[in-house]
Write a protein that holds these residues in place. Structure first.
Motif, mmCIF file in Angstrom:
data_model
loop_
_atom_site.group_PDB
_atom_site.id
_atom_site.type_symbol
_atom_site.label_atom_id
_atom_site.label_comp_id
_atom_site.label_asym_id
_atom_site.label_seq_id
_atom_site.Cartn_x
_atom_site.Cartn_y
_atom_site.Cartn_z
ATOM 1 N N MET A 1 0.824 -1.195 0.000
ATOM 2 C CA MET A 1 0.000 0.000 0.000
ATOM 3 C C MET A 1 0.871 1.263 0.000
ATOM 4 N N ALA A 2 2.019 1.185 0.710
ATOM 5 C CA ALA A 2 2.904 2.351 0.765
ATOM 6 C C ALA A 2 3.455 2.675 -0.620
ATOM 7 N N TYR A 3 3.789 1.653 -1.399
ATOM 8 C CA TYR A 3 4.291 1.887 -2.750
ATOM 9 C C TYR A 3 3.206 2.500 -3.627
ATOM 10 N N PHE A 4 1.973 2.054 -3.446
ATOM 11 C CA PHE A 4 0.850 2.585 -4.213
ATOM 12 C C PHE A 4 0.676 4.072 -3.925
ATOM 13 N N LEU A 5 0.657 4.430 -2.649
ATOM 14 C CA LEU A 5 0.478 5.838 -2.272
ATOM 15 C C LEU A 5 1.681 6.681 -2.692
ATOM 16 N N GLY A 6 2.872 6.120 -2.574
ATOM 17 C CA GLY A 6 4.065 6.842 -2.999
ATOM 18 C C GLY A 6 4.079 7.099 -4.494
ATOM 19 N N LEU A 7 3.682 6.086 -5.269
ATOM 20 C CA LEU A 7 3.621 6.255 -6.717
ATOM 21 C C LEU A 7 2.550 7.279 -7.088
ATOM 22 N N LEU A 8 1.430 7.235 -6.402
ATOM 23 C CA LEU A 8 0.365 8.204 -6.642
ATOM 24 C C LEU A 8 0.863 9.625 -6.375
ATOM 25 N N ALA A 9 1.517 9.828 -5.244
ATOM 26 C CA ALA A 9 2.033 11.158 -4.908
ATOM 27 C C ALA A 9 3.082 11.613 -5.931
ATOM 28 N N ALA A 10 3.942 10.697 -6.346
ATOM 29 C CA ALA A 10 4.976 11.042 -7.328
ATOM 30 C C ALA A 10 4.355 11.421 -8.673
ATOM 31 N N LEU A 11 3.350 10.678 -9.111
ATOM 32 C CA LEU A 11 2.697 10.987 -10.389
ATOM 33 C C LEU A 11 1.969 12.324 -10.344
ATOM 34 N N VAL A 12 1.287 12.590 -9.238
ATOM 35 C CA VAL A 12 0.569 13.865 -9.096
ATOM 36 C C VAL A 12 1.569 15.023 -9.104
ATOM 37 N N ALA A 13 2.655 14.893 -8.334
ATOM 38 C CA ALA A 13 3.668 15.953 -8.287
ATOM 39 C C ALA A 13 4.318 16.139 -9.660
ATOM 40 N N PHE A 14 4.601 15.028 -10.342
ATOM 41 C CA PHE A 14 5.204 15.103 -11.671
ATOM 42 C C PHE A 14 4.267 15.805 -12.652
ATOM 43 N N TRP A 15 2.995 15.462 -12.623
ATOM 44 C CA TRP A 15 2.044 16.071 -13.545
ATOM 45 C C TRP A 15 1.884 17.556 -13.250
ATOM 46 N N LEU A 16 1.709 17.891 -11.976
ATOM 47 C CA LEU A 16 1.539 19.301 -11.623
ATOM 48 C C LEU A 16 2.784 20.114 -11.961
ATOM 49 N N GLY A 17 3.957 19.543 -11.702
ATOM 50 C CA GLY A 17 5.196 20.258 -11.979
ATOM 51 C C GLY A 17 5.439 20.487 -13.455
ATOM 52 N N ASN A 18 5.025 19.538 -14.283
ATOM 53 C CA ASN A 18 5.270 19.666 -15.721
ATOM 54 C C ASN A 18 4.168 20.398 -16.472
ATOM 55 N N SER A 19 2.935 20.358 -15.967
ATOM 56 C CA SER A 19 1.846 20.978 -16.724
ATOM 57 C C SER A 19 1.789 22.478 -16.507
ATOM 58 N N GLY A 20 1.861 22.912 -15.269
ATOM 59 C CA GLY A 20 1.766 24.340 -14.981
ATOM 60 C C GLY A 20 0.365 24.900 -15.140
ATOM 61 N N HIS A 21 -0.627 24.051 -15.353
ATOM 62 C CA HIS A 21 -2.013 24.494 -15.511
ATOM 63 C C HIS A 21 -2.812 24.080 -14.282
ATOM 64 N N TYR A 22 -3.536 25.054 -13.703
ATOM 65 C CA TYR A 22 -4.278 24.773 -12.477
ATOM 66 C C TYR A 22 -5.757 25.133 -12.609
ATOM 67 N N LYS A 23 -6.257 25.146 -13.829
ATOM 68 C CA LYS A 23 -7.685 25.390 -14.052
ATOM 69 C C LYS A 23 -8.426 24.074 -13.854
ATOM 70 N N PRO A 24 -9.686 24.140 -13.446
ATOM 71 C CA PRO A 24 -10.431 22.909 -13.132
ATOM 72 C C PRO A 24 -10.429 21.862 -14.256
ATOM 73 N N LEU A 25 -10.604 22.295 -15.491
ATOM 74 C CA LEU A 25 -10.633 21.342 -16.597
ATOM 75 C C LEU A 25 -9.291 20.614 -16.725
ATOM 76 N N MET A 26 -8.199 21.345 -16.667
ATOM 77 C CA MET A 26 -6.875 20.730 -16.798
ATOM 78 C C MET A 26 -6.551 19.851 -15.593
ATOM 79 N N LEU A 27 -6.956 20.282 -14.402
ATOM 80 C CA LEU A 27 -6.752 19.448 -13.224
ATOM 81 C C LEU A 27 -7.551 18.150 -13.339
ATOM 82 N N GLY A 28 -8.743 18.237 -13.926
ATOM 83 C CA GLY A 28 -9.558 17.041 -14.162
ATOM 84 C C GLY A 28 -8.877 16.088 -15.125
ATOM 85 N N PHE A 29 -8.324 16.639 -16.223
ATOM 86 C CA PHE A 29 -7.585 15.804 -17.168
ATOM 87 C C PHE A 29 -6.369 15.155 -16.492
ATOM 88 N N GLY A 30 -5.684 15.926 -15.681
ATOM 89 C CA GLY A 30 -4.534 15.389 -14.962
ATOM 90 C C GLY A 30 -4.943 14.285 -14.001
#
Length: 161
Positions: A1-30
């Motif tokens: 479970m720890a690996y699952f949560l860690g991978l989830l956090a890493a993917l979210v951080a990676f997506w947010l860091g690379n996209s730079g878009h914080y509008k609801p539609l883009m956050l939904g796509f992410g």
């Protein structure tokens, strides 16, 4: 479970860091893309220690600065070769044995060789890598021992070494 949560956090951080878009539609796509990636990773049964990027972060933070210095040193060699009037390169192929055990460590080692200017990993077969280099003396298998040791320390779990 720890690996699952860690991978989830890493993917979210990676997506947010690379996209730079914080509008609801883009956050939904992410969110959808991260969710689909997590479902695929779960179905493929690849959520484990090797697939968790955060587990090796302290070791990798020691390895990559060392690799950056090696890349800069190799750059000077290649730049000098390019600027000389006579082309004095001696291309060669060499078999390099690795102590890396996991696939991740072997691929990281191979990519590190390829990132270093003047050398390219052509093939990985078992614990041997076929390396092409511009200069014969820079492609000696003994010249890769330190990189191999550092890469194994950074990527291989302690119980595998």
């Amino acid at each position: 479970m720890a690996y699952f949560l860690g991978l989830l956090a890493a993917l979210v951080a990676f997506w947010l860091g690379n996209s730079g878009h914080y509008k609801p539609l883009m956050l939904g796509f992410g969110g959808i893309s991260v969710l689909l990636t997590m479902i695929l990773a779960y179905r493929l049964d690849i959520i484990d220690r090797e697939g968790a990027p955060y587990v090796r972060l302290p070791q990798l933070l020691k390895y990559y600065p060392w690799l950056a210095v090696e890349v800069v040193k190799s750059n000077w060699i290649v730049i000098r070769a390019c600027l000389r009037a006579d082309l004095d390169i001696t291309p060669t192929l060499a078999k390099v044995k690795t102590t890396c055990k996991s696939d991740l460590a072997k691929v990281t080692f191979a990519n590190s060789i390829t990132m270093t200017p003047g050398t390219v990993t052509v093939e990985i077969e078992g614990d041997k890598l076929l390396v092409h280099g511009l200069y014969e003396n820079n492609t000696e298998p003994e010249g890769f021992i330190e990189m191999d040791t550092r890469c194994a320390a950074a990527c291989d779990p302690k119980e595998m070494r």
